[in-house]
Scaffold this motif. Structure first.
Motif, mmCIF file in Angstrom:
data_model
loop_
_atom_site.group_PDB
_atom_site.id
_atom_site.type_symbol
_atom_site.label_atom_id
_atom_site.label_comp_id
_atom_site.label_asym_id
_atom_site.label_seq_id
_atom_site.Cartn_x
_atom_site.Cartn_y
_atom_site.Cartn_z
ATOM 1 N N THR A 75 0.838 -1.194 0.000
ATOM 2 C CA THR A 75 0.000 0.000 0.000
ATOM 3 C C THR A 75 0.873 1.245 0.000
ATOM 4 O OG1 THR A 75 -1.663 -1.187 1.285
ATOM 5 C CG2 THR A 75 -1.828 1.216 1.251
ATOM 6 N N ILE A 76 0.550 2.168 -0.892
ATOM 7 C CA ILE A 76 1.169 3.492 -0.866
ATOM 8 C C ILE A 76 0.164 4.389 -0.155
ATOM 9 C CG2 ILE A 76 2.143 5.398 -2.189
ATOM 10 C CD1 ILE A 76 2.631 3.381 -4.473
ATOM 11 N N GLN A 77 0.541 4.845 1.015
ATOM 12 C CA GLN A 77 -0.350 5.610 1.884
ATOM 13 C C GLN A 77 -0.641 6.996 1.293
ATOM 14 O OE1 GLN A 77 -1.644 4.195 4.627
ATOM 15 N NE2 GLN A 77 -0.460 2.333 4.259
ATOM 16 N N MET A 78 -1.813 7.542 1.679
ATOM 17 C CA MET A 78 -2.218 8.872 1.208
ATOM 18 C C MET A 78 -1.172 9.934 1.519
ATOM 19 S SD MET A 78 -4.905 9.152 -0.562
ATOM 20 C CE MET A 78 -4.839 10.917 -0.507
ATOM 21 N N LYS A 79 -0.568 9.881 2.693
ATOM 22 C CA LYS A 79 0.436 10.888 3.059
ATOM 23 C C LYS A 79 1.594 10.876 2.071
ATOM 24 C CE LYS A 79 3.247 12.840 6.712
ATOM 25 N NZ LYS A 79 3.643 13.889 5.853
ATOM 26 N N GLN A 80 2.058 9.679 1.687
ATOM 27 C CA GLN A 80 3.143 9.595 0.708
ATOM 28 C C GLN A 80 2.693 10.132 -0.650
ATOM 29 O OE1 GLN A 80 4.327 5.440 0.789
ATOM 30 N NE2 GLN A 80 6.192 6.032 1.871
ATOM 31 N N LEU A 81 1.466 9.824 -1.039
ATOM 32 C CA LEU A 81 0.956 10.316 -2.324
ATOM 33 C C LEU A 81 0.853 11.840 -2.315
ATOM 34 C CD1 LEU A 81 -1.799 7.630 -2.925
ATOM 35 C CD2 LEU A 81 0.331 7.877 -4.226
ATOM 36 N N THR A 82 0.312 12.400 -1.253
ATOM 37 C CA THR A 82 0.174 13.859 -1.213
ATOM 38 C C THR A 82 1.530 14.543 -1.066
ATOM 39 O OG1 THR A 82 -0.361 13.786 1.147
ATOM 40 C CG2 THR A 82 -2.210 13.856 -0.375
ATOM 41 N N ASP A 83 2.448 13.920 -0.315
ATOM 42 C CA ASP A 83 3.793 14.493 -0.189
ATOM 43 C C ASP A 83 4.553 14.455 -1.513
ATOM 44 O OD1 ASP A 83 3.284 14.941 2.479
ATOM 45 O OD2 ASP A 83 4.611 13.347 3.227
ATOM 46 N N THR A 84 4.182 13.528 -2.387
ATOM 47 C CA THR A 84 4.864 13.353 -3.675
ATOM 48 C C THR A 84 4.012 13.898 -4.824
ATOM 49 O OG1 THR A 84 5.747 11.326 -2.703
ATOM 50 C CG2 THR A 84 6.183 11.645 -5.015
ATOM 51 N N TYR A 85 2.963 14.610 -4.497
ATOM 52 C CA TYR A 85 2.033 15.112 -5.504
ATOM 53 C C TYR A 85 2.724 15.942 -6.594
ATOM 54 C CZ TYR A 85 -1.943 17.358 -7.670
ATOM 55 O OH TYR A 85 -2.842 17.806 -8.595
#
Length: 178
Positions: A75-85
């Motif tokens: 799982t790629i967590q939401m925090k990682q996705l938003t931090d890497t947006y």
């Protein structure tokens, strides 16, 4: 009495849900990335592998369907996705502009790349397109960095270094993209 209007729902890419890597792609990822063990991994974070894989999948024109086998997943967590947006959003734009599988003309593809999806269905279709390229890229990277056998042309005794150099030298011939 005034009726309170609900704000419209926004379906912005990489801001609505986690990303799951399933089946054989999870197995491939596990060979290239180990959580909290940077020395044993080819990338520092799973989200970095995901972003790189999408670019490579697009470049190699390799799209693959999901492989949902059982509940085993990464799982790629939401925090990682938003931090890497700031990294993921331009890659999504490239995917939407360059992929011709949706039957859109060039102008429609460009327009779709520079606006937020209006419906959940449109959002989900865009995410699946991106993820299909990411899965293709994960498989491609796995083949080049993990499975690739040694060759007499290899320069170094360490096979990991040879595989990385072979990947960097691979032109991924795609005249349409350049």
């Amino acid at each position: 009495m005034a009726v309170k209007k609900e704000p419209p729902h926004v379906f912005e890419y990489f801001k609505t849900s986690e990303v799951f890597i399933n089946g054989r792609f999870k197995e491939y990822v596990d060979k290239m990335w180990v959580q909290n063990k940077v020395q044993e991994s080819m990338v520092k974070r799973l989200v970095d592998l995901y972003a790189i894989a999408a670019v490579i999948g697009l470049r190699a024109k390799r799209r693959l369907p999901d492989d949902r086998v059982g509940d085993d997943k990464r799982t790629i967590q939401m925090k990682q996705l938003t931090d890497t947006y700031q990294t993921l959003a331009p890659i999504m734009k490239l995917v939407l502009m360059l992929d011709e599988s949706r039957g859109l003309n060039e102008e429609e593809r460009i327009r779709s790349a520079f606006r937020i999806p209006e419906t959940k269905e449109e959002h989900d279709a865009g995410m699946e397109l991106f993820n299909s390229y990411a899965r293709g890229g994960i498989e491609y990277i796995y083949e080049m960095l993990v499975v690739r056998p040694g060759s007499p042309d290899d320069e170094y005794g360490d096979q990991r270094i040879n595989n990385i150099l072979a990947l960097l030298k691979d032109p991924m011939e795609c005249p349409e993209i350049g």
